[in-house]
Design an enzyme around this catalytic site. Structure first.
Site, PDB file in Angstrom:
ATOM      1  N   PRO A 199      56.021 -11.438  19.762  1.00 48.43           N
ATOM      2  CA  PRO A 199      54.985 -11.226  19.134  1.00 48.43           C
ATOM      3  C   PRO A 199      54.965  -9.741  18.075  1.00 48.43           C
ATOM      4  CG  PRO A 199      54.274 -11.518  21.241  1.00 48.43           C
ATOM      5  CD  PRO A 199      55.395 -11.294  21.172  1.00 48.43           C
ATOM      6  N   CYS A 200      54.384  -9.849  17.175  1.00 44.69           N
ATOM      7  CA  CYS A 200      55.109  -9.058  15.978  1.00 44.69           C
ATOM      8  C   CYS A 200      54.701  -7.398  16.023  1.00 44.69           C
ATOM      9  CB  CYS A 200      54.718  -9.614  14.149  1.00 44.69           C
ATOM     10  SG  CYS A 200      55.693 -11.304  13.970  1.00 44.69           S
ATOM     11  N   ASN A 201      53.271  -7.739  16.477  1.00 38.39           N
ATOM     12  CA  ASN A 201      52.521  -6.180  16.497  1.00 38.39           C
ATOM     13  C   ASN A 201      53.824  -5.436  17.697  1.00 38.39           C
ATOM     14  OD1 ASN A 201      52.151  -7.284  19.184  1.00 38.39           O
ATOM     15  ND2 ASN A 201      50.019  -6.728  19.542  1.00 38.39           N
ATOM     16  N   SER A 238      57.074  -4.833  14.239  1.00 41.17           N
ATOM     17  CA  SER A 238      56.347  -4.694  13.035  1.00 41.17           C
ATOM     18  C   SER A 238      56.570  -3.403  12.758  1.00 41.17           C
ATOM     19  CB  SER A 238      54.751  -5.093  12.538  1.00 41.17           C
ATOM     20  OG  SER A 238      54.705  -4.688  11.566  1.00 41.17           O
TER      21      SER A 238
END
Length: 103
Positions: free
Chosen positions: A45-47, A50
């Site tokens: 998941p990118c969160n 990032s």
């Protein structure tokens, strides 16, 4: 997971398991019945990766650590492909390129 797959001539397994844990729990049987698998698509998941997220924790968070579980899943799929189908079968994976993963 879930969702329908288009009729594109490729056998999709996304509908066989409802979540990552179910896939992990049943991986041996899934590969034995539906394998061998040529390519595995996934990523973290990118969160948590990032650069925009100043509070990102990477692998120190629950969702960020999924990248490590993804790597383990790839290795198990390769092992089961060889055990149940073809010892010389090549398995490829595609993981989203999030620059912070490499740091």
């Amino acid at each position: 997971f879930g969702g329908g797959a288009p009729d594109d001539g490729i056998e999709h397994i996304c509908g066989l398991c409802t979540d990552f844990q179910e896939l992990k729990d049943n991986l041996k049987e899934v590969v034995k019945k539906y394998g061998p698998f040529d390519i595995i698509l996934g990523g973290p998941p990118c969160n948590e990766w990032s650069g925009i997220n100043a509070r990102r924790k990477g692998v120190d968070s629950e969702s960020g650590s999924l990248i490590l579980q993804f790597a383990k899943l790839i290795n198990k799929v390769k092992k089961y492909n060889q055990k149940y189908h073809d010892v010389n079968h090549r398995t490829y994976f595609f993981c989203e390129n999030v620059p912070e993963v490499g740091k």
